[in-house]
Design a protein around this motif. Structure first.
Motif, PDB file in Angstrom:
ATOM      1  N   ASP A 198     -13.005  -6.053  -1.816  1.00 50.14           N
ATOM      2  CA  ASP A 198     -13.446  -6.581  -0.529  1.00 50.14           C
ATOM      3  C   ASP A 198     -12.534  -7.712  -0.070  1.00 50.14           C
ATOM      4  OD1 ASP A 198     -15.001  -7.242   1.703  1.00 50.14           O
ATOM      5  OD2 ASP A 198     -16.371  -8.490   0.524  1.00 50.14           O
ATOM      6  N   GLU A 199     -12.191  -8.615  -0.983  1.00 57.91           N
ATOM      7  CA  GLU A 199     -11.315  -9.739  -0.641  1.00 57.91           C
ATOM      8  C   GLU A 199      -9.953  -9.265  -0.145  1.00 57.91           C
ATOM      9  OE1 GLU A 199     -11.014 -12.026  -4.190  1.00 57.91           O
ATOM     10  OE2 GLU A 199     -13.068 -12.805  -4.080  1.00 57.91           O
ATOM     11  N   LYS A 200      -9.468  -8.156  -0.705  1.00 53.81           N
ATOM     12  CA  LYS A 200      -8.133  -7.677  -0.374  1.00 53.81           C
ATOM     13  C   LYS A 200      -8.121  -6.632   0.744  1.00 53.81           C
ATOM     14  CE  LYS A 200      -6.334  -8.600  -5.009  1.00 53.81           C
ATOM     15  NZ  LYS A 200      -5.452  -9.705  -4.566  1.00 53.81           N
ATOM     16  N   GLY A 201      -9.298  -6.330   1.282  1.00 52.25           N
ATOM     17  CA  GLY A 201      -9.354  -5.331   2.353  1.00 52.25           C
ATOM     18  C   GLY A 201      -9.183  -3.915   1.862  1.00 52.25           C
ATOM     19  N   ILE A 202      -9.456  -3.697   0.565  1.00 52.06           N
ATOM     20  CA  ILE A 202      -9.376  -2.348   0.003  1.00 52.06           C
ATOM     21  C   ILE A 202     -10.754  -1.721   0.087  1.00 52.06           C
ATOM     22  CG2 ILE A 202      -8.837  -0.981  -2.049  1.00 52.06           C
ATOM     23  CD1 ILE A 202      -7.125  -3.359  -3.015  1.00 52.06           C
ATOM     24  N   ASN A 203     -10.862  -0.574   0.738  1.00 57.92           N
ATOM     25  CA  ASN A 203     -12.165   0.066   0.909  1.00 57.92           C
ATOM     26  C   ASN A 203     -12.059   1.556   0.614  1.00 57.92           C
ATOM     27  OD1 ASN A 203     -11.260   1.377   3.377  1.00 57.92           O
ATOM     28  ND2 ASN A 203     -11.508  -0.617   4.378  1.00 57.92           N
ATOM     29  N   SER A 204     -13.166   2.247   0.738  1.00 57.94           N
ATOM     30  CA  SER A 204     -13.191   3.668   0.399  1.00 57.94           C
ATOM     31  C   SER A 204     -12.295   4.499   1.306  1.00 57.94           C
ATOM     32  CB  SER A 204     -14.628   4.196   0.466  1.00 57.94           C
ATOM     33  OG  SER A 204     -15.174   4.009   1.764  1.00 57.94           O
ATOM     34  N   GLY A 205     -12.021   3.998   2.502  1.00 49.48           N
ATOM     35  CA  GLY A 205     -11.191   4.749   3.441  1.00 49.48           C
ATOM     36  C   GLY A 205      -9.703   4.600   3.204  1.00 49.48           C
ATOM     37  N   ASN A 206      -9.279   3.467   2.613  1.00 53.05           N
ATOM     38  CA  ASN A 206      -7.837   3.245   2.455  1.00 53.05           C
ATOM     39  C   ASN A 206      -7.393   3.090   1.014  1.00 53.05           C
ATOM     40  OD1 ASN A 206      -8.456   0.620   1.619  1.00 53.05           O
ATOM     41  ND2 ASN A 206      -7.956  -0.323   3.588  1.00 53.05           N
ATOM     42  N   VAL A 207      -8.322   3.291   0.053  1.00 54.70           N
ATOM     43  CA  VAL A 207      -7.979   3.023  -1.334  1.00 54.70           C
ATOM     44  C   VAL A 207      -6.842   3.903  -1.844  1.00 54.70           C
ATOM     45  CG1 VAL A 207      -9.740   4.605  -2.277  1.00 54.70           C
ATOM     46  CG2 VAL A 207      -8.962   2.635  -3.636  1.00 54.70           C
ATOM     47  N   ALA A 208      -6.737   5.126  -1.379  1.00 49.36           N
ATOM     48  CA  ALA A 208      -5.638   5.989  -1.824  1.00 49.36           C
ATOM     49  C   ALA A 208      -4.296   5.413  -1.395  1.00 49.36           C
ATOM     50  CB  ALA A 208      -5.824   7.404  -1.283  1.00 49.36           C
ATOM     51  N   ASP A 209      -4.216   4.978  -0.145  1.00 44.34           N
ATOM     52  CA  ASP A 209      -2.977   4.376   0.345  1.00 44.34           C
ATOM     53  C   ASP A 209      -2.674   3.080  -0.388  1.00 44.34           C
ATOM     54  OD1 ASP A 209      -2.609   6.415   2.169  1.00 44.34           O
ATOM     55  OD2 ASP A 209      -3.589   5.336   3.815  1.00 44.34           O
ATOM     56  N   MET A 210      -3.724   2.293  -0.658  1.00 43.17           N
ATOM     57  CA  MET A 210      -3.536   1.017  -1.353  1.00 43.17           C
ATOM     58  C   MET A 210      -3.065   1.238  -2.784  1.00 43.17           C
ATOM     59  SD  MET A 210      -4.122  -1.659   0.523  1.00 43.17           S
ATOM     60  CE  MET A 210      -5.068  -2.357   1.893  1.00 43.17           C
ATOM     61  N   ALA A 211      -3.531   2.285  -3.421  1.00 47.88           N
ATOM     62  CA  ALA A 211      -3.086   2.584  -4.781  1.00 47.88           C
ATOM     63  C   ALA A 211      -1.627   3.033  -4.791  1.00 47.88           C
ATOM     64  CB  ALA A 211      -3.972   3.658  -5.400  1.00 47.88           C
ATOM     65  N   ALA A 212      -1.249   3.773  -3.754  1.00 51.50           N
ATOM     66  CA  ALA A 212       0.140   4.253  -3.658  1.00 51.50           C
ATOM     67  C   ALA A 212       1.090   3.118  -3.293  1.00 51.50           C
ATOM     68  CB  ALA A 212       0.228   5.361  -2.618  1.00 51.50           C
ATOM     69  N   ASN A 213       0.602   2.183  -2.482  1.00 51.48           N
ATOM     70  CA  ASN A 213       1.411   1.041  -2.040  1.00 51.48           C
ATOM     71  C   ASN A 213       0.582  -0.237  -2.179  1.00 51.48           C
ATOM     72  OD1 ASN A 213       3.861   2.499  -0.785  1.00 51.48           O
ATOM     73  ND2 ASN A 213       2.096   3.497   0.196  1.00 51.48           N
ATOM     74  N   PRO A 214       0.394  -0.734  -3.393  1.00 53.82           N
ATOM     75  CA  PRO A 214      -0.487  -1.885  -3.616  1.00 53.82           C
ATOM     76  C   PRO A 214      -0.023  -3.120  -2.851  1.00 53.82           C
ATOM     77  CG  PRO A 214       0.059  -0.804  -5.688  1.00 53.82           C
ATOM     78  CD  PRO A 214       0.967  -0.227  -4.651  1.00 53.82           C
ATOM     79  N   PRO A 215      -0.968  -3.867  -2.272  1.00 50.87           N
ATOM     80  CA  PRO A 215      -0.589  -5.070  -1.532  1.00 50.87           C
ATOM     81  C   PRO A 215      -0.105  -6.200  -2.423  1.00 50.87           C
ATOM     82  CG  PRO A 215      -2.980  -4.860  -1.641  1.00 50.87           C
ATOM     83  CD  PRO A 215      -2.414  -3.587  -2.178  1.00 50.87           C
ATOM     84  N   ASP A 216      -0.498  -6.188  -3.710  1.00 47.36           N
ATOM     85  CA  ASP A 216      -0.021  -7.211  -4.647  1.00 47.36           C
ATOM     86  C   ASP A 216      -0.231  -6.703  -6.069  1.00 47.36           C
ATOM     87  OD1 ASP A 216      -2.747  -7.654  -5.291  1.00 47.36           O
ATOM     88  OD2 ASP A 216      -2.915  -9.244  -3.800  1.00 47.36           O
ATOM     89  N   ALA A 217       0.214  -7.500  -7.032  1.00 48.09           N
ATOM     90  CA  ALA A 217       0.157  -7.090  -8.434  1.00 48.09           C
ATOM     91  C   ALA A 217      -1.281  -6.947  -8.934  1.00 48.09           C
ATOM     92  CB  ALA A 217       0.911  -8.105  -9.298  1.00 48.09           C
ATOM     93  N   GLU A 218      -2.173  -7.814  -8.467  1.00 50.03           N
ATOM     94  CA  GLU A 218      -3.572  -7.725  -8.911  1.00 50.03           C
ATOM     95  C   GLU A 218      -4.200  -6.422  -8.442  1.00 50.03           C
ATOM     96  OE1 GLU A 218      -7.532 -10.541  -9.140  1.00 50.03           O
ATOM     97  OE2 GLU A 218      -6.365 -10.574  -7.287  1.00 50.03           O
ATOM     98  N   ILE A 225     -14.270   2.351  -6.012  1.00 54.56           N
ATOM     99  CA  ILE A 225     -14.053   2.050  -4.593  1.00 54.56           C
ATOM    100  C   ILE A 225     -14.018   3.330  -3.767  1.00 54.56           C
ATOM    101  CG2 ILE A 225     -12.580   0.870  -2.929  1.00 54.56           C
ATOM    102  CD1 ILE A 225     -13.930  -0.881  -5.134  1.00 54.56           C
ATOM    103  N   ALA A 226     -13.358   4.362  -4.291  1.00 53.07           N
ATOM    104  CA  ALA A 226     -13.245   5.622  -3.543  1.00 53.07           C
ATOM    105  C   ALA A 226     -14.602   6.288  -3.349  1.00 53.07           C
ATOM    106  CB  ALA A 226     -12.285   6.568  -4.273  1.00 53.07           C
ATOM    107  N   GLN A 227     -15.437   6.258  -4.377  1.00 55.69           N
ATOM    108  CA  GLN A 227     -16.699   7.008  -4.328  1.00 55.69           C
ATOM    109  C   GLN A 227     -17.889   6.193  -3.822  1.00 55.69           C
ATOM    110  OE1 GLN A 227     -17.552   9.476  -7.800  1.00 55.69           O
ATOM    111  NE2 GLN A 227     -15.422   9.331  -8.462  1.00 55.69           N
TER     112      GLN A 227
END
Length: 389
Positions: A301-321, A348-350
């Motif tokens: 939630d803090e990083k703006g990662i949600n069920s709709g964009n988690v695949a993209d975030m995993a492919a292109n992580p916004p940071d190391a954490e 997060i995805a499910q």
């Protein structure tokens, strides 16, 4: 009295004392209040005592559940056994088909997703306040996601451990505007009122203490569950009802009759009720999974990662954490927990991040995060997670 009889009575006294503590707080939990309820309005409760030679104390039951590794047991079983209320509006509600909906129910699903990569690998068990801790102690359920308040006695004598607080609550009162109450009313304004709540709960104790502190007298009437409390309020048998504020908001949203306006007060709750996952003591590996599942939803939630964009975030992580949390980095920690590297990705995805879970269930009944203790720490609230590293 013979020595044998003395020992029998001592064992029974211990069991009775633990039972009283185990029946305590949350929306329908707590210690016995100081004001007695009329006999004809309090639902009877019975406790069957086993013969002395076969009596099992709560401590014995707790010890039994601590043998072996619970995480390994659950993974081998292939599904999570999760205890819920089943009647807590917006938190866990049993549907006509037997399924569960709500904030707490979704956290059961989140843990299942972390364990098995399948949010549906969960068996829900609706439990009353009196049943819930015994269900954990005996192994009937692995974890409670059941609006259960974290207290010192439960953390020690009852033998529970607690995960991160998922909802910061507090006890309030609800009455009818037509009876002269408003959102600005205070405890002193309920002098002489018939106040209804659950029997044998800290809710009962809290309102009795608040009335005494305000220098007023009330007629305290108790019932076995909050469905009965609300029905008696609707039927004018109660002037005021009291429990956790979140439960009052849910009841108002779902059960307020047309033409009435129910008001909740005081603005500052009369107690603190931190609610979250509850499980048996000394099972740290399973506790880690439950705790970090919650933390994962908060960090996402803090990083703006949600069920709709988690695949993209995993492919292109916004940071190391984020990369570690989603299993996209060599130094991910999920493997060290006995989980798949993508365990929290699946959560997060499910199921979603914290805000998605919250907004899906609590916003519709009027429980918004903004300005509350349940806002994120960056927004002035108390929802906070340690770093994933």
């Amino acid at each position: 009295m013979t020595l044998k009889k003395a020992l029998v009575w001592r064992v029974l006294a211990v069991v009775f004392a633990v039972t009283l503590i185990a029946a305590s707080c949350g929306d329908d939990e707590g210690d016995t209040g100081t004001t007695a309820a009329p006999e004809d309005t309090t639902a009877p409760e019975t406790t069957a005592a086993a013969p002395a030679e076969t009596t099992t104390t709560a401590a014995d039951a707790i010890a039994d559940t601590q043998d072996g590794d619970l995480l390994d047991t659950i993974l081998a079983r292939g599904e999570l056994n999760c205890g819920v209320s089943g009647s807590a509006v917006a938190f866990s509600e049993t549907q006509p088909d037997g399924s569960q909906t709500g904030f707490d129910a979704d956290y059961c699903r989140a843990v299942a997703a972390a364990l098995f990569g399948d949010a549906g690998a969960v068996v829900f068990t609706p439990l009353t306040a009196a049943e819930r801790f015994t269900a954990v102690q005996t192994g009937e359920v692995d974890v409670l996601m059941r609006n259960t308040t974290w207290t010192q006695s439960r953390d020690t004598e009852v033998g529970m451990d607690f995960g991160p607080t998922t909802y910061y609550d507090g006890q309030q009162l609800m009455a009818r505007e037509g009876d002269g109450f408003s959102g600005g009313s205070q405890v002193a304004d309920i002098a002489g009122a018939v106040v209804c709540t659950n029997a044998g709960t800290t809710t009962e104790q809290n309102v009795a203490d608040a009335a005494e502190a305000a220098g007023i007298e009330i007629e305290l009437t108790t019932f076995e569950d909050f469905d009965q409390v609300t029905e008696n309020f609707i039927n004018d048998a109660c002037d005021v009802i009291t429990t956790d504020g979140s439960a009052l908001v849910g009841r108002k949203a779902n059960q307020q009759p047309a033409g009435e306006n129910w008001v909740i007060f005081p603005a500052t709750p009369i107690s603190k009720e931190p609610l979250g996952p509850t499980y048996g003591q000394n099972q740290s590996r399973f506790a880690d999974v439950v705790n970090w599942t919650v933390y994962a939803t908060v960090i996402a939630d803090e990083k703006g990662i949600n069920s709709g964009n988690v695949a993209d975030m995993a492919a292109n992580p916004p940071d190391a954490e984020a990369a570690r949390l989603l299993g996209a980095a060599d130094d991910e920690q999920q493997s060290n927990m006995g989980l798949a590297p993508d365990a929290f990705y699946q959560v997060i995805a499910q199921v979603g991040n914290y805000d998605e879970i919250y907004s899906r269930h609590l916003n519709p009944v009027g429980l918004t995060r903004e300005g509350s203790a349940n806002a994120g720490w960056l927004d002035g609230g108390l929802i906070y997670a340690p770093p994933a590293r």
